[in-house]
Design an enzyme around this catalytic site. Structure first.
Site, PDB file in Angstrom:
ATOM      1  N   CYS A 115       5.301  -4.112  -0.422  1.00  0.00           N
ATOM      2  CA  CYS A 115       5.452  -4.510   0.982  1.00  0.00           C
ATOM      3  C   CYS A 115       6.177  -5.856   1.081  1.00  0.00           C
ATOM      4  O   CYS A 115       5.745  -6.859   0.498  1.00  0.00           O
ATOM      5  CB  CYS A 115       4.079  -4.614   1.652  1.00  0.00           C
ATOM      6  N   CYS A 127       6.304  -3.297  10.984  1.00  0.00           N
ATOM      7  CA  CYS A 127       6.815  -2.422   9.913  1.00  0.00           C
ATOM      8  C   CYS A 127       8.253  -1.993  10.231  1.00  0.00           C
ATOM      9  O   CYS A 127       9.051  -1.789   9.315  1.00  0.00           O
ATOM     10  CB  CYS A 127       5.934  -1.183   9.756  1.00  0.00           C
ATOM     11  N   CYS A 143       4.691   5.531  -3.218  1.00  0.00           N
ATOM     12  CA  CYS A 143       3.423   6.121  -3.686  1.00  0.00           C
ATOM     13  C   CYS A 143       3.705   7.215  -4.717  1.00  0.00           C
ATOM     14  O   CYS A 143       4.355   8.217  -4.400  1.00  0.00           O
ATOM     15  CB  CYS A 143       2.641   6.681  -2.499  1.00  0.00           C
ATOM     16  N   CYS A 176       1.233   0.327  -3.035  1.00  0.00           N
ATOM     17  CA  CYS A 176       1.675   0.278  -1.631  1.00  0.00           C
ATOM     18  C   CYS A 176       1.464  -1.097  -1.006  1.00  0.00           C
ATOM     19  O   CYS A 176       2.000  -1.382   0.067  1.00  0.00           O
ATOM     20  CB  CYS A 176       1.056   1.402  -0.804  1.00  0.00           C
ATOM     21  N   ASP A 187     -17.621  -4.417   3.760  1.00  0.00           N
ATOM     22  CA  ASP A 187     -17.325  -3.080   3.261  1.00  0.00           C
ATOM     23  C   ASP A 187     -18.605  -2.263   3.098  1.00  0.00           C
ATOM     24  O   ASP A 187     -18.826  -1.632   2.050  1.00  0.00           O
ATOM     25  CB  ASP A 187     -16.579  -3.165   1.923  1.00  0.00           C
ATOM     26  N   CYS A 231      -4.903   9.938  -3.591  1.00  0.00           N
ATOM     27  CA  CYS A 231      -4.683   8.507  -3.818  1.00  0.00           C
ATOM     28  C   CYS A 231      -5.361   8.060  -5.118  1.00  0.00           C
ATOM     29  O   CYS A 231      -6.523   8.378  -5.378  1.00  0.00           O
ATOM     30  CB  CYS A 231      -5.238   7.730  -2.624  1.00  0.00           C
ATOM     31  N   CYS A 257       6.420   1.481   1.336  1.00  0.00           N
ATOM     32  CA  CYS A 257       5.110   1.901   0.805  1.00  0.00           C
ATOM     33  C   CYS A 257       5.028   3.419   0.712  1.00  0.00           C
ATOM     34  O   CYS A 257       4.528   3.963  -0.278  1.00  0.00           O
ATOM     35  CB  CYS A 257       3.980   1.339   1.661  1.00  0.00           C
ATOM     36  N   CYS A 272      11.004   0.164   8.052  1.00  0.00           N
ATOM     37  CA  CYS A 272      10.663   0.119   6.621  1.00  0.00           C
ATOM     38  C   CYS A 272       9.779   1.317   6.242  1.00  0.00           C
ATOM     39  O   CYS A 272       8.892   1.705   6.999  1.00  0.00           O
ATOM     40  CB  CYS A 272       9.917  -1.185   6.338  1.00  0.00           C
TER      41      CYS A 272
HETATM   42  S1  SF4 Z   1       5.981  -1.612   2.995  1.00  0.00           S
HETATM   43 FE1  SF4 Z   1       4.853  -2.957   4.412  1.00  0.00          FE
HETATM   44  S2  SF4 Z   1       6.313  -3.387   6.092  1.00  0.00           S
HETATM   45 FE2  SF4 Z   1       7.082  -1.628   4.933  1.00  0.00          FE
HETATM   46  S3  SF4 Z   1       6.271   0.154   6.073  1.00  0.00           S
HETATM   47 FE3  SF4 Z   1       4.851  -0.277   4.411  1.00  0.00          FE
HETATM   48  S4  SF4 Z   1       3.308  -1.598   5.322  1.00  0.00           S
HETATM   49 FE4  SF4 Z   1       5.059  -1.624   6.707  1.00  0.00          FE
HETATM   50  S1  SF4 Z   2      -3.022   3.000  -3.437  1.00  0.00           S
HETATM   51 FE1  SF4 Z   2      -2.992   5.220  -3.085  1.00  0.00          FE
HETATM   52  S2  SF4 Z   2      -1.622   5.459  -1.346  1.00  0.00           S
HETATM   53 FE2  SF4 Z   2      -1.225   3.412  -2.176  1.00  0.00          FE
HETATM   54  S3  SF4 Z   2       0.494   3.737  -3.616  1.00  0.00           S
HETATM   55 FE3  SF4 Z   2      -1.422   3.875  -4.781  1.00  0.00          FE
HETATM   56  S4  SF4 Z   2      -1.845   6.082  -4.846  1.00  0.00           S
HETATM   57 FE4  SF4 Z   2      -0.395   5.753  -3.199  1.00  0.00          FE
END
Ligand code: SF4
Ligand code: SF4
Length: 317
Positions: free
Chosen positions: A240, A180, A190, A236, A125, A206, A186, A183
């Site tokens: 998942c 994905c 948010c 998010c 990173d 975010c 995520c 789906c």
């Molecule tokens: S929750 Fe996971 S599987 Fe569903 S759209 Fe988002 S990244 Fe893709």
């Molecule tokens: S990390 Fe950022 S984009 Fe993901 S759910 Fe949280 S606020 Fe939303």
């Protein structure tokens, strides 16, 4: 055993849960990166603008490199009981990942040097490395609609590192599927509406950006939607289904939540703390980036929805 197989065995010995190899060709989606930057979605992360040319063309990062080794480190630990508010992103509950990964990724680079490499430059990173694109091309997974690398049978609670080397290693086949499907969990979950669309994140909305990178006050319109998050945000990732099905606990103690998080939830926790105490408790954790002032700000915002100190009800995995 081939050199590549030995390398992957070495990465596994070092505790990395995945290892793949790719080349230095330009990454796809370069026009999308330009568009994303032009729209201001990077906020004050101006280094992304400065790094754009190298991010799009990894050969520019280490001109003599012929291959890049990508490794993944699992930071996931299961929550014991309901997560308290304020909430801290899972990866930040233990030791800073730069520290947690440094010796091991250096060790992997040394291993390559001992096998004839003249260059083996590790990155965690840092620098302009397009980690997720390279990881996908190294066959480790796909980039989900939440912009995270998702590994089939492992989920997405990973940190990604890279070692650029002048050894011409045999590359892995890219991961070309997108699991994905239809789906949108995520995107729908948010709380601040940070996704402009699938795989397009407006970082300025975010919670992770706002609690870690952003300096100054948090915009009022967004602060009320933080759902108790005080450092980063896991929503998010947590929603998942690939994480629900496949995430496994880490074997790395460095990522385990420190005992202080068992009690540190009261409203004045950071207000009462001095700089020395903050450095003692959190100087080697990701909280060092926003620092004590940033955490005081974040704690106040997170407590807006927290109700009484120490109450549960947050989103845990
Ligand atoms: S929750 Fe996971 S599987 Fe569903 S759209 Fe988002 S990244 Fe893709
Ligand atoms: S990390 Fe950022 S984009 Fe993901 S759910 Fe949280 S606020 Fe939303």
């Amino acid at each position: 055993m081939s050199l590549e197989q030995e390398l992957k065995a070495k990465a596994a010995d070092l505790g990395f849960v995945a290892c793949g190899i790719t080349d230095l060709a330009p990454v796809p989606h370069t026009a999308e990166l330009d568009d994303w930057l032009a729209r201001g979605y990077a906020g004050t992360m101006r280094y992304l603008q400065r790094q754009a040319r190298r991010r799009k063309d990894p050969q520019r990062i280490v001109p003599e490199a012929r291959s890049v080794v990508i490794i993944c480190d699992n930071y996931y630990y299961r929550q014991l009981g309901p997560q308290a508010i304020p909430q801290v992103a899972k990866y930040a509950l233990g030791t800073d990942y730069h520290i947690a990964m440094r010796n091991r990724i250096n060790n992997l680079a040394d291993w390559l040097m001992a096998r004839g490499a003249k260059t083996a430059r590790p990155y965690v990173d840092a620098g302009p490395v397009p980690e997720r694109e390279l990881a996908q091309r190294a066959g480790l997974g796909w980039i989900g609609k939440n912009t995270m690398l998702i590994a089939p049978r492992a989920g997405s609670y990973f940190l990604i590192g890279a070692v650029f080397t002048d050894l011409a290693l045999v590359t892995d086949a890219p991961f070309t599927e997108d699991h994905c499907g239809s789906c949108t969990r995520c995107l729908d979950a948010c709380p601040t509406g940070a996704f402009v669309g699938p795989r397009v994140l407006d970082a300025t909305r975010c919670i992770s950006y706002l609690t870690i990178e952003h300096r100054g006050d948090i915009p009022e319109t967004l602060a009320d939607r933080f759902e108790g998050w005080a450092f980063g945000c896991d929503i998010c990732n947590d929603v998942c289904p690939w994480n629900h099905k496949f995430s496994q606990e880490s074997s790395r103690d460095e990522f385990r939540a420190r005992p202080i998080w068992g009690t540190a939830r009261n409203q004045d926790f950071f207000e009462k703390m001095g700089a020395d105490e903050f450095a003692d408790l959190f100087g080697d954790t990701p909280l060092e980036r926003p620092g004590l002032d940033g955490m005081r700000r974040n704690w106040r915002v997170a407590h807006r929805v927290a109700g009484e100190p120490g109450t549960g009800g947050g989103r845990g995995a």
